[in-house]
Enzyme design. Sequence first.
Site, PDB file in Angstrom:
ATOM      1  N   GLN A 165       4.997   6.562   2.807  1.00  0.00           N
ATOM      2  CA  GLN A 165       5.030   5.966   3.949  1.00  0.00           C
ATOM      3  C   GLN A 165       4.141   6.610   4.746  1.00  0.00           C
ATOM      4  O   GLN A 165       4.100   7.635   4.922  1.00  0.00           O
ATOM      5  CB  GLN A 165       6.530   5.820   4.720  1.00  0.00           C
ATOM      6  CG  GLN A 165       7.360   5.123   3.693  1.00  0.00           C
ATOM      7  CD  GLN A 165       6.831   3.738   3.193  1.00  0.00           C
ATOM      8  OE1 GLN A 165       7.142   3.491   2.053  1.00  0.00           O
ATOM      9  NE2 GLN A 165       6.692   2.901   4.128  1.00  0.00           N
ATOM     10  N   LEU A 184       0.945  -1.270  -0.171  1.00  0.00           N
ATOM     11  CA  LEU A 184       0.158   0.033   0.117  1.00  0.00           C
ATOM     12  C   LEU A 184       0.578   1.312  -0.037  1.00  0.00           C
ATOM     13  O   LEU A 184       0.233   2.281  -0.285  1.00  0.00           O
ATOM     14  CB  LEU A 184      -1.025   0.038   1.154  1.00  0.00           C
ATOM     15  CG  LEU A 184      -2.063  -1.217   1.089  1.00  0.00           C
ATOM     16  CD1 LEU A 184      -2.999  -1.018   2.423  1.00  0.00           C
ATOM     17  CD2 LEU A 184      -2.791  -1.040  -0.190  1.00  0.00           C
ATOM     18  N   HIS A 185       1.995   1.114   0.295  1.00  0.00           N
ATOM     19  CA  HIS A 185       2.910   2.196   0.128  1.00  0.00           C
ATOM     20  C   HIS A 185       3.382   2.735  -1.408  1.00  0.00           C
ATOM     21  O   HIS A 185       3.732   3.658  -1.565  1.00  0.00           O
ATOM     22  CB  HIS A 185       4.291   2.149   1.120  1.00  0.00           C
ATOM     23  CG  HIS A 185       5.314   1.348   0.437  1.00  0.00           C
ATOM     24  ND1 HIS A 185       6.711   1.362   0.696  1.00  0.00           N
ATOM     25  CD2 HIS A 185       5.252   0.230  -0.649  1.00  0.00           C
ATOM     26  CE1 HIS A 185       7.470   0.464  -0.053  1.00  0.00           C
ATOM     27  NE2 HIS A 185       6.308  -0.219  -0.951  1.00  0.00           N
ATOM     28  N   ASP A 186       2.964   1.839  -2.079  1.00  0.00           N
ATOM     29  CA  ASP A 186       2.901   2.183  -3.640  1.00  0.00           C
ATOM     30  C   ASP A 186       2.052   3.030  -4.081  1.00  0.00           C
ATOM     31  O   ASP A 186       2.142   3.652  -5.204  1.00  0.00           O
ATOM     32  CB  ASP A 186       2.935   0.872  -4.359  1.00  0.00           C
ATOM     33  CG  ASP A 186       4.200  -0.033  -4.170  1.00  0.00           C
ATOM     34  OD1 ASP A 186       5.330   0.341  -4.019  1.00  0.00           O
ATOM     35  OD2 ASP A 186       4.050  -1.121  -4.017  1.00  0.00           O
TER      36      ASP A 186
END
EC number: 2.1.1.4
Length: 410
Positions: free
Chosen positions: A373, A305-307
């Site tokens: 992040q 999910l940091h993408d």
Amino acid sequence: MPSTGMISSPGSIAGLPKFLSLIAHDWLRRSFYVFAKLGVADLFDGAKPHTVSELIANNTDQTINFHGERLQRILFHVEQGGLVHSDSKKSTEPIFTLTEDGQLMRATHPLKMQGIVLWDLGSVQWDLGGVSSGIESHLAAMVAQQGPYANDQTATPVSLKLKSDNWFEAFASRPELKQTSDLFNVAMSAYSNIEWQAIRSSNDIQKRISKYSVLCDIGGSLATFSVNCLHLHPQLHAVSFDLPEVSRQARVEQKDLPENILCRLRIIGGGFFDLDSLKQISPNALLESINSPTKSVVYHMKNILHDWSDEKTLEILYNLKTTFLGDSLPDQQITLLLTENHILPSDHPAAEQFNWINRGLDIHMLLMTGGKQRTVVQWQHLLEQTGWEYQQIVTTESPISVVIAKLVKP
């Protein structure tokens, strides 16, 4: 150049930390360059504290239209290098103060450090020969909203090059990018093995995994995390879920596993933006195929999910909720583990040790995918909006930590 007594050699660091340190310092180099390039030090009025809004109001360069959230992320990152100090407790908006080291970056400072940074940390000397257009210049343009980033807040250097806002699908679907895609997957597998050492050492995390009969790793790449879990937990079955092209590579990568591991591993191709595809990993679909006295599933996403931007992350979490609610037992608890370099609260004992790395990765994700992040508070907000309930964060002896969430059932 200054004497060697002023500079620490990488030779003084041994083993894996040597290489990871070089990577993290390169991330910090980029943000130092942007800080200098956009004259951020000169936005401060002496040693007075400022909010980001106040700093932007002090800007007199008509060519720069600061993106507030991106500027804030740069400030948080260069704080790890000692250029500013932040205080989030006195205001709803973080307050930043320029440090003595930050003062060195003023254009009028007699040491002219800003010029040194722009020349040696940027790409200008290479651009003279047409060698490259440095990534630092792109980062500065993204923060200043200039050039191709003036009217498109979702654009990144990679998306512009690929002409796609989903570079994972572009990598996986374009034959000319296969070599790049394969290399990316191998690199992510290597990182997964490194991070596994910290996750394996966490009794809290391993006790949780041991309670389940199936672990489904969403965005599992080459199934490295799944295989590591299977070696440690003999009762466990694991499913690695990723794009079809990646899953094909994973099957080749894992074909020589011992039979007692291979028989408990499934690799499924699909995507989390496709609800029909997600049905393959609904709780009931996963449990139907195994023989286990316990019928419980835990979902895991590591560095996935940091993408993605907040908007895309909300879409992914909502898709998971919709799929899992639609095909699970009424009394079945559904747990989601989010393993990432979460940004720790400033008063956390490990914040000083790890946040300089995590803030650097934050800027790296902004450049690569437009992702980020996140802090615990940001995770709580995203999870709450999509029907998930934040439970807790479990830290490890590394920058990696695990956010635990449960699906809220009506």
